[in-house]
Design a protein around this motif. Structure first.
Motif, short mmCIF file in Angstrom:
data_model
loop_
_atom_site.label_atom_id
_atom_site.label_comp_id
_atom_site.label_asym_id
_atom_site.label_seq_id
_atom_site.Cartn_x
_atom_site.Cartn_y
_atom_site.Cartn_z
N SER A 166 2.50 38.64 20.18
CA SER A 166 3.17 39.83 20.71
C SER A 166 3.89 40.58 19.59
O SER A 166 4.44 41.66 19.82
N HIS A 167 3.88 40.01 18.37
CA HIS A 167 4.51 40.65 17.22
C HIS A 167 3.51 41.42 16.36
O HIS A 167 3.85 41.93 15.29
N GLU A 175 -1.77 44.59 21.37
CA GLU A 175 -2.23 43.88 22.56
C GLU A 175 -3.50 44.49 23.16
O GLU A 175 -3.57 44.83 24.35
N ASP A 223 9.16 41.90 18.55
CA ASP A 223 9.11 40.44 18.52
C ASP A 223 8.85 39.86 17.13
O ASP A 223 8.67 38.66 16.98
N PRO A 225 4.05 48.12 22.79
CA PRO A 225 2.58 48.07 22.77
C PRO A 225 1.92 49.34 22.23
O PRO A 225 0.81 49.29 21.72
N ARG A 282 7.15 45.58 15.21
CA ARG A 282 7.19 45.13 16.60
C ARG A 282 8.53 44.45 16.90
O ARG A 282 9.09 43.75 16.07
N ARG A 312 -5.61 38.86 17.22
CA ARG A 312 -6.13 39.08 18.58
C ARG A 312 -7.61 39.45 18.58
O ARG A 312 -8.19 39.68 19.63
#
Length: 296
Positions: free
Chosen positions: A181-182, A153, A104, A140, A102, A203
């Protein structure tokens, strides 16, 4: 990135998983550490998913008969050291495989210590700059080919983030709760066989499984990865979250393989709900998934 024929010993709808590193090992001669590393064989690919905190996964691979030089692609689930600390070691022993990460994942990620202590760094090591040209930076969703898709996500149909409340990130606004977000997950579709691989599922494993179901139009045959429940206490609030997780995963026939950040207490409590559909993941564990059947 297709390597048709490289895994010709596998049937067209079979996925094989070898746990290279976990918190505990199921056989002598294997190193163990707080971390995760998995070797995956599909009909078209040989994949390394996460690399643990250091190079121990590579030593275990040799013991387990896994040739890391034959890996044609690697995936980093998220930017924490216990999953990516061994990334440089992999890039040194395999000089061709692309690594999907990712965008991030190179941030400053922190873990809150006891009250009064400063949060400590738990992100990736700094020596990865040497291998930047090997990295494929993902968003994503990244569709690698017809067999492999990375997704991130997932919609929050289930409130799971409280289990990761101690994890933080430094942003331009200061130190804030980690938004993850990573983080990304791997969806494998090999004919009629579907497998989801996650790292820590910060998540929420319920959300990840639900997103995979939406994409597939059915439940995955197997889901592999941590549930990140080990930092919860043993109290009514923790029990409620663990039980709600188990109840949400109860419908269907998916088999869940988990260890690492799930925690012994949460695993045993979830086992009371999911029974044999929840199975332990240890270093040296081998799994074969084919057409709805998962066998250790």
């Amino acid at each position: 990135m297709n390597t048709q024929g490289q895994s010709s010993a596998l049937r067209p709808e079979r996925v094989k998983v070898v746990t290279l590193l976990e918190n505990a090992a199921c056989r002598e001669g294997l190193a163990s550490a707080h971390g995760l590393s998995l070797y995956l064989e599909t009909p078209h690919h040989r994949i390394l998913f996460d690399m643990g905190p250091d190079g121990a996964f590579a030593e275990n691979a040799a013991v387990l008969g896994v040739d890391l030089k034959s890996v044609d692609l690697a995936v980093l689930s998220h930017g924490h050291y216990d999953h990516g600390g061994g990334l440089a070691a992999f890039c040194r022993c395999n000089d061709t495989a692309r690594v999907y990460i990712r965008r991030d994942a190179f941030g400053e990620f922190l873990s809150a210590g006891p009250a009064g202590e400063e949060p400590h760094y738990i992100g990736l090591p700094e020596d990865l700059e040497l291998f930047r040209e090997r990295f494929v930076l993902t968003g994503p969703e990244t569709k690698i080919d017809e067999e492999l898709t990375l997704f991130a996500e997932p919609p929050a149909v289930f409130d799971a983030m409280k289990a990761s409340a101690s994890l933080l990130e430094r942003t331009a606004a200061g130190v804030e709760p980690d938004a993850f977000s990573h983080e990304q997950n791997l969806l494998i579709t090999a004919g009629a066989t579907a497998v989801v691989v996650a790292g820590c599922a910060h998540r929420g494993m319920v959300n990840i499984a639900a997103e995979a179901r939406r994409r597939l139009g059915r439940d995955a045959d197997a889901v592999i990865g941590g549930f990140h429940l080990f930092q919860l206490g043993q109290d009514a609030q923790a029990d409620a979250l663990i039980d709600a997780t188990g109840q949400a995963l109860l419908p269907g026939k998916t088999v869940y393989y988990t260890g690492h950040c799930t925690g012994d207490y949460a695993f045993h409590r979830l086992s009371g709900l999911l029974g044999g559909r929840l199975r332990p993941l240890h270093g040296g564990t081998e799994i074969t998934v084919e057409g709805g059947n998962a066998t250790p």
